[in-house]
Design a protein around this motif. Structure first.
Motif, PDB file in Angstrom:
ATOM      1  N   LEU A   6       0.821  -1.215   0.000  1.00 55.22           N
ATOM      2  CA  LEU A   6       0.000   0.000   0.000  1.00 55.22           C
ATOM      3  C   LEU A   6       0.851   1.260   0.000  1.00 55.22           C
ATOM      4  CD1 LEU A   6      -2.914  -0.997   2.399  1.00 55.22           C
ATOM      5  CD2 LEU A   6      -3.093  -0.446  -0.021  1.00 55.22           C
ATOM      6  N   THR A   7       1.893   1.280   0.818  1.00 55.15           N
ATOM      7  CA  THR A   7       2.700   2.503   0.894  1.00 55.15           C
ATOM      8  C   THR A   7       3.450   2.742  -0.413  1.00 55.15           C
ATOM      9  OG1 THR A   7       4.365   1.212   2.054  1.00 55.15           O
ATOM     10  CG2 THR A   7       2.981   2.640   3.401  1.00 55.15           C
ATOM     11  N   SER A   8       3.953   1.675  -1.064  1.00 60.36           N
ATOM     12  CA  SER A   8       4.647   1.920  -2.327  1.00 60.36           C
ATOM     13  C   SER A   8       3.643   2.292  -3.419  1.00 60.36           C
ATOM     14  CB  SER A   8       5.498   0.716  -2.747  1.00 60.36           C
ATOM     15  OG  SER A   8       4.685  -0.365  -3.071  1.00 60.36           O
ATOM     16  N   ALA A   9       2.427   1.743  -3.337  1.00 64.59           N
ATOM     17  CA  ALA A   9       1.391   2.158  -4.291  1.00 64.59           C
ATOM     18  C   ALA A   9       1.065   3.637  -4.119  1.00 64.59           C
ATOM     19  CB  ALA A   9       0.132   1.318  -4.108  1.00 64.59           C
ATOM     20  N   LEU A  10       1.074   4.092  -2.863  1.00 61.97           N
ATOM     21  CA  LEU A  10       0.812   5.511  -2.598  1.00 61.97           C
ATOM     22  C   LEU A  10       1.886   6.387  -3.236  1.00 61.97           C
ATOM     23  CD1 LEU A  10      -0.757   7.100   0.349  1.00 61.97           C
ATOM     24  CD2 LEU A  10       1.555   7.881  -0.013  1.00 61.97           C
ATOM     25  N   VAL A  11       3.144   5.978  -3.084  1.00 64.88           N
ATOM     26  CA  VAL A  11       4.247   6.733  -3.697  1.00 64.88           C
ATOM     27  C   VAL A  11       4.108   6.710  -5.219  1.00 64.88           C
ATOM     28  CG1 VAL A  11       6.746   6.841  -3.999  1.00 64.88           C
ATOM     29  CG2 VAL A  11       5.783   6.308  -1.751  1.00 64.88           C
ATOM     30  N   ASN A  12       3.807   5.528  -5.775  1.00 63.88           N
ATOM     31  CA  ASN A  12       3.602   5.424  -7.232  1.00 63.88           C
ATOM     32  C   ASN A  12       2.519   6.373  -7.707  1.00 63.88           C
ATOM     33  OD1 ASN A  12       5.482   3.405  -7.340  1.00 63.88           O
ATOM     34  ND2 ASN A  12       3.991   1.738  -7.376  1.00 63.88           N
ATOM     35  N   SER A  13       1.395   6.398  -6.963  1.00 62.09           N
ATOM     36  CA  SER A  13       0.271   7.250  -7.347  1.00 62.09           C
ATOM     37  C   SER A  13       0.685   8.720  -7.377  1.00 62.09           C
ATOM     38  CB  SER A  13      -0.884   7.085  -6.363  1.00 62.09           C
ATOM     39  OG  SER A  13      -1.767   6.108  -6.820  1.00 62.09           O
ATOM     40  N   LEU A  14       1.397   9.141  -6.337  1.00 59.93           N
ATOM     41  CA  LEU A  14       1.838  10.539  -6.277  1.00 59.93           C
ATOM     42  C   LEU A  14       2.759  10.855  -7.453  1.00 59.93           C
ATOM     43  CD1 LEU A  14       2.502  11.193  -2.492  1.00 59.93           C
ATOM     44  CD2 LEU A  14       0.831  12.310  -3.958  1.00 59.93           C
ATOM     45  N   LEU A  15       3.683   9.926  -7.727  1.00 63.41           N
ATOM     46  CA  LEU A  15       4.650  10.119  -8.808  1.00 63.41           C
ATOM     47  C   LEU A  15       3.937  10.252 -10.151  1.00 63.41           C
ATOM     48  CD1 LEU A  15       7.750  10.062  -8.417  1.00 63.41           C
ATOM     49  CD2 LEU A  15       7.727   7.768  -9.420  1.00 63.41           C
ATOM     50  N   VAL A  16       3.045   9.314 -10.429  1.00 66.84           N
ATOM     51  CA  VAL A  16       2.305   9.343 -11.694  1.00 66.84           C
ATOM     52  C   VAL A  16       1.470  10.618 -11.776  1.00 66.84           C
ATOM     53  CG1 VAL A  16       0.453   8.229 -13.011  1.00 66.84           C
ATOM     54  CG2 VAL A  16       2.247   6.844 -11.983  1.00 66.84           C
ATOM     55  N   ALA A  17       0.825  10.995 -10.653  1.00 65.86           N
ATOM     56  CA  ALA A  17      -0.039  12.184 -10.659  1.00 65.86           C
ATOM     57  C   ALA A  17       0.772  13.438 -10.970  1.00 65.86           C
ATOM     58  CB  ALA A  17      -0.770  12.320  -9.327  1.00 65.86           C
ATOM     59  N   VAL A  18       1.898  13.612 -10.275  1.00 68.47           N
ATOM     60  CA  VAL A  18       2.691  14.839 -10.455  1.00 68.47           C
ATOM     61  C   VAL A  18       3.266  14.901 -11.868  1.00 68.47           C
ATOM     62  CG1 VAL A  18       4.776  16.050  -9.749  1.00 68.47           C
ATOM     63  CG2 VAL A  18       3.230  15.137  -8.019  1.00 68.47           C
ATOM     64  N   LEU A  19       3.899  13.815 -12.317  1.00 70.51           N
ATOM     65  CA  LEU A  19       4.568  13.852 -13.617  1.00 70.51           C
ATOM     66  C   LEU A  19       3.565  13.960 -14.767  1.00 70.51           C
ATOM     67  CD1 LEU A  19       7.468  11.292 -13.041  1.00 70.51           C
ATOM     68  CD2 LEU A  19       7.540  13.792 -13.007  1.00 70.51           C
ATOM     69  N   SER A  20       2.461  13.187 -14.701  1.00 70.62           N
ATOM     70  CA  SER A  20       1.501  13.246 -15.804  1.00 70.62           C
ATOM     71  C   SER A  20       0.804  14.609 -15.821  1.00 70.62           C
ATOM     72  CB  SER A  20       0.483  12.112 -15.713  1.00 70.62           C
ATOM     73  OG  SER A  20      -0.439  12.351 -14.683  1.00 70.62           O
ATOM     74  N   SER A  21       0.585  15.207 -14.640  1.00 74.52           N
ATOM     75  CA  SER A  21      -0.053  16.535 -14.615  1.00 74.52           C
ATOM     76  C   SER A  21       0.884  17.603 -15.157  1.00 74.52           C
ATOM     77  CB  SER A  21      -0.474  16.905 -13.195  1.00 74.52           C
ATOM     78  OG  SER A  21      -1.335  15.925 -12.683  1.00 74.52           O
ATOM     79  N   LEU A  22       2.184  17.485 -14.838  1.00 73.70           N
ATOM     80  CA  LEU A  22       3.144  18.445 -15.402  1.00 73.70           C
ATOM     81  C   LEU A  22       3.148  18.358 -16.927  1.00 73.70           C
ATOM     82  CD1 LEU A  22       6.296  18.304 -13.069  1.00 73.70           C
ATOM     83  CD2 LEU A  22       4.808  20.261 -13.535  1.00 73.70           C
ATOM     84  N   ALA A  23       3.165  17.135 -17.446  1.00 75.95           N
ATOM     85  CA  ALA A  23       3.153  16.957 -18.900  1.00 75.95           C
ATOM     86  C   ALA A  23       1.856  17.513 -19.483  1.00 75.95           C
ATOM     87  CB  ALA A  23       3.308  15.485 -19.254  1.00 75.95           C
ATOM     88  N   SER A  24       0.721  17.205 -18.842  1.00 75.81           N
ATOM     89  CA  SER A  24      -0.577  17.665 -19.358  1.00 75.81           C
ATOM     90  C   SER A  24      -0.654  19.179 -19.406  1.00 75.81           C
ATOM     91  CB  SER A  24      -1.722  17.154 -18.486  1.00 75.81           C
ATOM     92  OG  SER A  24      -1.655  15.778 -18.327  1.00 75.81           O
ATOM     93  N   VAL A  25      -0.216  19.819 -18.312  1.00 77.15           N
ATOM     94  CA  VAL A  25      -0.378  21.268 -18.221  1.00 77.15           C
ATOM     95  C   VAL A  25       0.604  21.956 -19.177  1.00 77.15           C
ATOM     96  CG1 VAL A  25       1.187  22.005 -16.351  1.00 77.15           C
ATOM     97  CG2 VAL A  25      -1.131  22.923 -16.480  1.00 77.15           C
ATOM     98  N   THR A  26       1.779  21.377 -19.376  1.00 81.49           N
ATOM     99  CA  THR A  26       2.744  21.968 -20.309  1.00 81.49           C
ATOM    100  C   THR A  26       2.224  21.886 -21.738  1.00 81.49           C
ATOM    101  OG1 THR A  26       4.517  21.218 -18.855  1.00 81.49           O
ATOM    102  CG2 THR A  26       5.148  21.929 -21.056  1.00 81.49           C
ATOM    103  N   LEU A  27       1.825  20.689 -22.161  1.00 80.79           N
ATOM    104  CA  LEU A  27       1.292  20.532 -23.518  1.00 80.79           C
ATOM    105  C   LEU A  27       0.023  21.357 -23.699  1.00 80.79           C
ATOM    106  CD1 LEU A  27       1.696  16.663 -24.077  1.00 80.79           C
ATOM    107  CD2 LEU A  27       3.127  18.505 -24.962  1.00 80.79           C
ATOM    108  N   GLY A  28      -0.837  21.360 -22.674  1.00 84.25           N
ATOM    109  CA  GLY A  28      -2.094  22.101 -22.758  1.00 84.25           C
ATOM    110  C   GLY A  28      -1.853  23.598 -22.864  1.00 84.25           C
ATOM    111  N   PHE A  29      -0.922  24.101 -22.068  1.00 90.71           N
ATOM    112  CA  PHE A  29      -0.640  25.537 -22.075  1.00 90.71           C
ATOM    113  C   PHE A  29      -0.047  25.969 -23.417  1.00 90.71           C
ATOM    114  CE2 PHE A  29       2.596  28.832 -21.641  1.00 90.71           C
ATOM    115  CZ  PHE A  29       1.775  29.897 -21.330  1.00 90.71           C
ATOM    116  N   LEU A  30       0.957  25.241 -23.895  1.00 87.97           N
ATOM    117  CA  LEU A  30       1.610  25.632 -25.152  1.00 87.97           C
ATOM    118  C   LEU A  30       0.606  25.637 -26.306  1.00 87.97           C
ATOM    119  CD1 LEU A  30       5.030  23.735 -24.942  1.00 87.97           C
ATOM    120  CD2 LEU A  30       4.594  26.180 -24.614  1.00 87.97           C
ATOM    121  N   SER A  31      -0.233  24.592 -26.365  1.00 92.17           N
ATOM    122  CA  SER A  31      -1.176  24.541 -27.482  1.00 92.17           C
ATOM    123  C   SER A  31      -2.249  25.617 -27.332  1.00 92.17           C
ATOM    124  CB  SER A  31      -1.796  23.145 -27.590  1.00 92.17           C
ATOM    125  OG  SER A  31      -2.318  22.742 -26.351  1.00 92.17           O
ATOM    126  N   ALA A  32      -2.692  25.876 -26.089  1.00 94.37           N
ATOM    127  CA  ALA A  32      -3.690  26.930 -25.877  1.00 94.37           C
ATOM    128  C   ALA A  32      -3.130  28.273 -26.326  1.00 94.37           C
ATOM    129  CB  ALA A  32      -4.092  26.990 -24.400  1.00 94.37           C
TER     130      ALA A  32
END
Lengths: 281, 260
Positions: B59-85
């Motif tokens: 559970l604890t490593s899944a929690l770390v994985n979730s945070l990692l995926v959330a932060v990195l995928s959101s950074l990618a999303s917001v960067t691509l989204g901002f540039l295209s907008a």
């Protein structure tokens, strides 16, 4: 809009290309792959329409689509009926400075994990759950009611989620209404009921439609709530799709079923399209 | 008449709040009892199951994985989204409406279908199941969201500020970093925050695209196989607590500012 230099044509494309490329590679291409997969035979490959004909000829598959549409329709209607008065109370009866807090409180359970939220309803509805214990404890029923693993449980879990969502969209819509509309209606002699039915309600239709569309799309595509709360007695489409992958590894059939599900959502989208435009401020 | 409406309104609001909070209260309450079933009667507070959760490395490593995926995928999303907008809002591009439609198209498709498509594609291409694959899926669902939020906030009045900067000799990248990004900060934060929330809570894509290393919702799902389990109550309550802290934090700091 004049940007000097030779990069004036290249720059805009450099800005929009990464997002477009991502969408093409990881959304359009997978969709094409899924379309092709749906047309191949599970055993041995080769082009076939068997996966689609299986859906249209096997009554148990049909049943899943009918269940999906029924559950979604029931959930959408109940959620709107429950959310509208609530949004109206928040917007009209609660003092302005408490509204933000009242709204935050109302959507608080949104912030649990979606999976956990469905599970919490299981705690309430299970054989030995809170409701059955309370009712037997009060002597109202002798035997525990079968509440979990039913359509009732699925609908309850969904309504819980979508009442919050619809409250948000309808509340936002109500707050945008200028009070002068209501004043004008009152000046022209309309009572509160008439003002509501002929002025407020039509003007909040866009908020209802946006919320209803979101409810439809999210509800018909959700696997978690029906699987946890509805169980396997009465399957809906997402459960049928997941079953093909999980038990049989039948990707082609799962793909065909996904495409059929998506076609249904697309029809709903086209029906609501005029309410759902994304415009620049 | 007015008083009747007021009382009816109060009763109705209380009923809806009751319905809304019932499962959450039950969840948290029975996470705090020591018995092996999270069912009534409540037998008094205990932190036994919280200890069980925190000492469960899956559970604890899944929690770390979730945070990692959330932060990195959101950074990618917001960067691509901002540039295209920015590209679509500031420049006239041929086929602009069509291309914008293409970027926002995934918003209308169920997560299940996006996950299925990627599963079929990755299966054919021989891409193994992994957190990276799930992260790619999370960018697919969050990029259109970030794009829509940021694009809708790019008003024409901000063009003048950018123009002024250019007239004063700022290079294009300088305009972007020193004018556009700060001006658009509220929309960018809103996009990032929403992406984080959706990625953090996303189940079906992660379920389809990960195998051994997985995210928290999938690990919680695995716990559910054992039926009603106080450990699930405890981990659910913890996720709830973390989310509430984050929401209050964002509410008090970033989202309070109205977009210009």
């Amino acid at each position: 809009m004049s940007v000097s230099g030779s990069n004036s044509r290249a720059l805009p494309w450099a800005l929009v290309t990464p997002a477009l490329a991502w969408t093409l590679a990881f959304f359009v291409l997978p969709f094409i792959a899924m379309g092709l997969s749906g047309l191949t035979a599970h055993e041995g490959g080769g082009l076939t329409l068997a996966n689609y004909s299986q859906f249209f000829t096997d009554p148990s598959y049909w049943r899943a689509m009918v269940n999906s549409l029924e559950v979604t329709a029931i959930v959408t209607v109940i959620s709107i009926l429950l959310a509208y008065p609530f949004a109206w109370i928040l917007a009209e009866q609660v003092p302005e400075r408490w509204q933000r807090l009242a709204l935050m409180l109302a959507v608080l359970p949104f912030w649990t994990s979606y999976v956990v939220r469905s599970y919490s309803w299981l705690l309430v509805l299970a054989q030995n759950g809170v409701i059955n214990r309370a009712l037997t404890g009060l002597g109202l029923i002798a035997e525990p009611l079968q509440l979990a693993n039913t359509r009732f449980a699925t609908v309850t879990g969904f309504v819980h989620f979508f009442v919050m969502l619809l409250t948000l969209t309808i509340f936002a819509n109500l707050k945008q209404l200028s009070p002068s509309y209501r004043k004008a209606a009152a000046d022209l002699g309309a009572g509160p009921v008439r003002t509501f039915l002929h002025v407020v309600l039509p003007l909040t239709l866009p908020g209802i439609m946006v919320g209803a569309f979101l409810t439809f799309v999210l509800c018909i595509g959700d696997y978690i709530t029906p699987q946890i709360l509805g169980g396997n007695n009465e399957l809906v489409m997402p459960q049928l799709v997941m079953m093909q992958i999980g038990r049989r590894g039948d990707f082609p059939l799962a793909s065909a079923l996904s495409i059929i599900l998506m076609a249904v959502v697309t029809v709903a989208y086209l029906a609501c399209a005029r309410w759902l435009k994304i415009e620049r401020a | 008449m007015r008083a009747v409406i007021r009382i009816a309104a109060w009763l109705y609001a209380i009923a809806i709040y009751g319905f809304t909070f019932l499962p959450v209260v039950v969840l948290v309450l029975f996470s705090l009892q020591a018995t092996s079933f999270p069912i009534p009667p409540f037998t008094g507070p205990s932190l036994r199951w919280y200890q069980a959760v925190l000492s469960d490395t899956r559970l604890t490593s899944a929690l770390v994985n979730s945070l990692l995926v959330a932060v990195l995928s959101s950074l990618a999303s917001v960067t691509l989204g901002f540039l295209s907008a920015w590209g679509f809002a500031r420049f006239v591009l041929p086929g602009s409406a069509l291309l914008r439609g293409l970027i926002t198209l995934p918003l209308t498709v169920s997560y299940l279908i996006i996950g299925m498509g990627l599963l079929v594609l990755f299966n054919w291409a021989g891409v193994p199941k992994s957190l990276l694959a799930a992260g790619i899926g999370h960018v697919v669902i969050n990029l259109p969201l970030c794009f829509a939020i940021i694009y809708s906030q790019m008003g024409d009045h901000q063009i003048n500020i950018e123009r002024a900067a250019r007239d004063l000799g700022a290079a294009e990248w300088k305009v972007l970093l020193m004018i556009t990004v700060p001006v658009m900060a509220p929309a960018i934060f809103a996009g990032f925050f929403l992406s984080m929330t959706f990625s953090w809570d996303e189940f079906v894509i992660s379920f389809l695209l990960t195998r051994f290393e997985t995210t928290l919702p999938v690990e919680i799902w695995n716990l559910l196989r054992s039926g009603l389990n106080p450990k699930t109550n405890a981990v659910g309550s913890l996720v709830f607590a973390i989310s509430i802290v984050l929401v209050v934090f964002f509410e008090l700091t970033l989202l309070r500012r109205k977009p210009a």
